[in-house]
Design a protein around this motif. Sequence first.
Motif, PDB file in Angstrom:
ATOM      1  N   ARG A 135     -23.033 136.575 -76.013  1.00 28.68           N
ATOM      2  CA  ARG A 135     -23.324 135.640 -75.021  1.00 28.68           C
ATOM      3  C   ARG A 135     -24.288 134.450 -75.744  1.00 28.68           C
ATOM      4  N   PRO A 136     -23.487 133.328 -75.759  1.00 30.57           N
ATOM      5  CA  PRO A 136     -24.449 132.164 -76.236  1.00 30.57           C
ATOM      6  C   PRO A 136     -25.664 131.854 -75.362  1.00 30.57           C
ATOM      7  N   TYR A 137     -26.475 131.478 -75.951  1.00 29.52           N
ATOM      8  CA  TYR A 137     -27.566 130.643 -75.258  1.00 29.52           C
ATOM      9  C   TYR A 137     -28.542 129.828 -76.034  1.00 29.52           C
ATOM     10  N   TYR A 138     -29.379 128.983 -75.581  1.00 30.86           N
ATOM     11  CA  TYR A 138     -30.087 128.039 -76.446  1.00 30.86           C
ATOM     12  C   TYR A 138     -31.723 128.812 -76.274  1.00 30.86           C
ATOM     13  N   GLN A 139     -32.119 129.124 -77.495  1.00 28.69           N
ATOM     14  CA  GLN A 139     -33.179 129.862 -77.559  1.00 28.69           C
ATOM     15  C   GLN A 139     -34.404 128.587 -77.571  1.00 28.69           C
ATOM     16  N   HIS A 140     -35.602 128.956 -77.008  1.00 29.36           N
ATOM     17  CA  HIS A 140     -36.569 127.924 -76.921  1.00 29.36           C
ATOM     18  C   HIS A 140     -37.533 128.113 -78.132  1.00 29.36           C
ATOM     19  N   ASP A 141     -37.911 127.014 -78.897  1.00 27.49           N
ATOM     20  CA  ASP A 141     -38.796 127.158 -79.988  1.00 27.49           C
ATOM     21  C   ASP A 141     -39.708 125.986 -80.051  1.00 27.49           C
ATOM     22  N   ILE A 142     -40.753 126.163 -80.534  1.00 32.92           N
ATOM     23  CA  ILE A 142     -41.738 125.016 -80.743  1.00 32.92           C
ATOM     24  C   ILE A 142     -41.759 124.472 -82.347  1.00 32.92           C
ATOM     25  N   GLN A 143     -41.666 123.293 -82.849  1.00 31.44           N
ATOM     26  CA  GLN A 143     -41.526 122.705 -84.237  1.00 31.44           C
ATOM     27  C   GLN A 143     -42.400 121.819 -84.425  1.00 31.44           C
ATOM     28  N   GLU A 144     -43.030 121.787 -85.499  1.00 31.46           N
ATOM     29  CA  GLU A 144     -44.222 120.798 -85.767  1.00 31.46           C
ATOM     30  C   GLU A 144     -43.440 119.722 -86.857  1.00 31.46           C
ATOM     31  N   ILE A 145     -43.423 118.480 -86.334  1.00 28.21           N
ATOM     32  CA  ILE A 145     -42.937 117.344 -87.295  1.00 28.21           C
ATOM     33  C   ILE A 145     -44.138 116.415 -87.624  1.00 28.21           C
ATOM     34  N   LYS A 300     -10.378 128.099 -71.070  1.00 26.50           N
ATOM     35  CA  LYS A 300      -9.713 127.326 -71.862  1.00 26.50           C
ATOM     36  C   LYS A 300      -9.069 126.084 -71.588  1.00 26.50           C
ATOM     37  N   ASP A 301      -9.919 124.861 -71.794  1.00 29.26           N
ATOM     38  CA  ASP A 301      -9.039 123.698 -71.375  1.00 29.26           C
ATOM     39  C   ASP A 301      -9.331 122.396 -72.287  1.00 29.26           C
ATOM     40  N   LYS A 302      -9.017 121.313 -72.095  1.00 31.42           N
ATOM     41  CA  LYS A 302      -9.257 120.217 -73.164  1.00 31.42           C
ATOM     42  C   LYS A 302     -10.962 120.018 -73.089  1.00 31.42           C
ATOM     43  N   ILE A 303     -11.703 120.147 -72.152  1.00 30.40           N
ATOM     44  CA  ILE A 303     -12.959 119.904 -72.402  1.00 30.40           C
ATOM     45  C   ILE A 303     -13.913 120.884 -73.048  1.00 30.40           C
ATOM     46  N   THR A 304     -13.746 122.221 -72.549  1.00 32.20           N
ATOM     47  CA  THR A 304     -14.651 123.125 -72.838  1.00 32.20           C
ATOM     48  C   THR A 304     -14.003 123.857 -74.010  1.00 32.20           C
ATOM     49  N   LYS A 305     -12.646 123.978 -74.226  1.00 33.29           N
ATOM     50  CA  LYS A 305     -12.091 124.442 -75.486  1.00 33.29           C
ATOM     51  C   LYS A 305     -12.563 125.999 -75.523  1.00 33.29           C
ATOM     52  N   GLY A 306     -12.886 126.786 -74.164  1.00 31.22           N
ATOM     53  CA  GLY A 306     -13.249 128.056 -74.583  1.00 31.22           C
ATOM     54  C   GLY A 306     -12.381 129.067 -74.992  1.00 31.22           C
ATOM     55  N   HIS A 307     -12.619 130.444 -74.982  1.00 27.18           N
ATOM     56  CA  HIS A 307     -11.537 131.281 -75.342  1.00 27.18           C
ATOM     57  C   HIS A 307     -10.657 131.367 -74.026  1.00 27.18           C
ATOM     58  N   GLY A 308     -11.193 131.437 -72.987  1.00 26.85           N
ATOM     59  CA  GLY A 308     -10.514 131.629 -71.634  1.00 26.85           C
ATOM     60  C   GLY A 308     -10.295 133.110 -71.153  1.00 26.85           C
ATOM     61  N   LEU A 309     -11.086 134.111 -72.148  1.00 24.99           N
ATOM     62  CA  LEU A 309     -11.060 135.534 -71.988  1.00 24.99           C
ATOM     63  C   LEU A 309     -12.012 136.210 -71.192  1.00 24.99           C
ATOM     64  N   ILE A 310     -12.153 137.480 -70.758  1.00 23.55           N
ATOM     65  CA  ILE A 310     -13.116 138.227 -70.635  1.00 23.55           C
ATOM     66  C   ILE A 310     -14.202 138.237 -71.915  1.00 23.55           C
ATOM     67  N   LYS A 473     -13.549 134.543 -80.395  1.00 27.32           N
ATOM     68  CA  LYS A 473     -14.469 134.322 -79.360  1.00 27.32           C
ATOM     69  C   LYS A 473     -15.721 133.740 -79.917  1.00 27.32           C
ATOM     70  N   ALA A 474     -16.193 134.177 -80.970  1.00 25.84           N
ATOM     71  CA  ALA A 474     -17.548 133.440 -81.358  1.00 25.84           C
ATOM     72  C   ALA A 474     -17.316 132.083 -82.080  1.00 25.84           C
ATOM     73  N   LEU A 475     -16.038 131.807 -82.528  1.00 26.83           N
ATOM     74  CA  LEU A 475     -15.656 130.597 -83.070  1.00 26.83           C
ATOM     75  C   LEU A 475     -15.556 129.641 -81.858  1.00 26.83           C
ATOM     76  N   CYS A 476     -15.065 130.060 -80.546  1.00 31.23           N
ATOM     77  CA  CYS A 476     -15.006 129.313 -79.464  1.00 31.23           C
ATOM     78  C   CYS A 476     -16.267 129.046 -78.806  1.00 31.23           C
ATOM     79  N   HIS A 477     -17.176 129.848 -79.088  1.00 28.74           N
ATOM     80  CA  HIS A 477     -18.494 129.762 -78.607  1.00 28.74           C
ATOM     81  C   HIS A 477     -19.287 128.519 -79.303  1.00 28.74           C
ATOM     82  N   GLN A 480     -17.639 125.317 -78.342  1.00 25.82           N
ATOM     83  CA  GLN A 480     -18.096 124.710 -77.093  1.00 25.82           C
ATOM     84  C   GLN A 480     -19.566 124.508 -76.737  1.00 25.82           C
ATOM     85  N   TRP A 481     -20.545 125.095 -77.610  1.00 21.30           N
ATOM     86  CA  TRP A 481     -21.851 124.875 -77.403  1.00 21.30           C
ATOM     87  C   TRP A 481     -22.583 124.438 -78.622  1.00 21.30           C
TER      88      TRP A 481
END
Length: 619
Positions: A135-145, A300-310, A473-477, A480-481
């Motif tokens: 399951r892909p997600y965006y992990q929150h972190d804090i970075q110093e610049i 799986k469509d032209k916008i998301t380009k996901g794998h379209g599966l379970i 499925k990982a390549l599709c993730h 997509q994201w």
Amino acid sequence: MSTPIDFDATDGLKLFRGAYDAAYDHQEQRNVACERWYQVFHGFLDMTTRNPALANISIPKIWSIIRTNVPKEVRAAIGRRPYIDFKPEREDFDELGRLQVKAQDQLLELGGFPYKFVVTTFLKSVFGTGFLENRPYYQHDIQEILMPKISTGYDGMPRVDGWDRTAIDIYRLRYKLTPYAPWEFLVDPMAVGIEDEEGCRYGIKIQIASKRAIKKLAMEGAYGKDFDADRLDAVPDDYGTELHQHRGHAMLRSMGYTLPEADSDIGVLYRYESPDSMGRYMDVWNDRVILRDGPNPYVKDKITKGHGLINMSRMIHNIDPHTQMQMWGEGDVGILEQLGALLNDLFNMTLNNHMFANMGKSYYARGRGISEQDLVHQAGAMVSVDVRDGERLDDLVRTDYGQNLPSDHYNLLKVVEDFMDLTVNQYEVNRGETSKGDQTLGELGMLREAGDTRQELNVKLIEDLFLKDFGHKALCHNRQWLKDDDVEELLGEEDAEKFALAHPGDLPGGYNMSLTGSDRVVNQQVKQRALAVLAPEVAASPFVNLREWHRIRFEAHDLGDEVDAVFITEEEMAMRQQQMLQQAPVPGEPESSVPAERDMTQAGQGEIAGRLMHPTEGM
């Protein structure tokens, strides 16, 4: 009796409960067997059905078989990185493929893929089938610049007077990898696979979860934008009703493990997934409230380009010879269960007879001043008995040590063990043990090849069913994201620009998964022997490509990645030869004017050339 499934129902709970009941009824018998197999694997004995006066021993034969086979399969399938390799069909896109493999491999490593893969492999070896969700997600972190301190100079131009450290919030794409046991993933009763849309109409994931953990992941985008985490608090606490009915929870309770049930933070999250673009995607908390009900986010469509599966990948062990049972594999524990029980019974009979022969059974006359405590066998114990006229001590106290078991009994122990090894094709030579008897090297090699061939098939099933589906499925993730800053973090700024040119799915000619683990299982030693035989002929041939020959030999020993570090390329060889020609002495020039470093270079080059011409020496 399950209720009919209304796939067009507007009421999400009605659809979910109908699908759940149908899948539950279909899999319940298998799930009950899984509980028994789990106990057999751990050697658990229910003492309520045993006689405490007799031996109750469980021989860990099945445990040993599983623990021996799983590491071999793991090493063959993902023993070296990249974990899932693929190559474009057209060689002119190899560089883009290399970058995609590198990015995905790092994401898998950050997600803890090796450990989760091992867990899934154990599940499929014990129960026949294991599942892994990515399951892909965006992990929150804090970075110093570093931010420059800008001021205005005397000439009115801005200038940098120093630097300030500033903390910023960043969100990076990560994989949440979760293994699932067979009782935690209910599927369409007519399912034959989840690798395409036609194989399974729906699947339901069952996960024991924490409300607080769900809310955190929801904030990081793991459940999509339509997920309503606030509805978790709208459900009254039922203090473990759904948790108590969870099959995995019941399995642990049956073995004496106590788990908290009156915990308001813990519940069961059900996720209904349908693979088709018109299907539903629902999250249900404790079978009471819907947290999300919408289209499949991986459509799986032209916008998301996901794998379209379970969004699940399965790993099976062996194949069931029934067309309607292709969804499920056959674990080793199920087929070894009866033989294991027979082995335990024979061993317990042997141990009981042994204890009886050592301790014996005492008979004594009542009313003659003899108590049971006096007759307990211990060193130095003395029992006084009044013997009347005409009586013998044997008439009052007698000990019987029984008889030895027939020789066939002990032969049966070995026969049962041999049948268990034969069932899974595991012999002493496959376990790294010395073989009993006087088999020739050829016979031992045939035994090993027989055991390795079945293991080769198991690894091939891992590759063709699991790794290819999981990798796709990982390549599709990623397509997509994966954001530009994620790519720059994984690959660096220079490679990130190349990465954006094309996704593997968009490459002309497509790509293929380069999975070779099954070839290494049984063919590795065969290849090593064949290469050793061919080495003298190859070395004597004037047409041999020495560097390619060395690469083949290194790969046969699982050292293919070390070729570039050990051997120079043809271009490097040509450059060195050119340097040698440039440093050659000019005619008429005194030999002493040639630098000593050049002499050393020539000597070293001659040694390298000599080794390349004779590849069999020193290996």
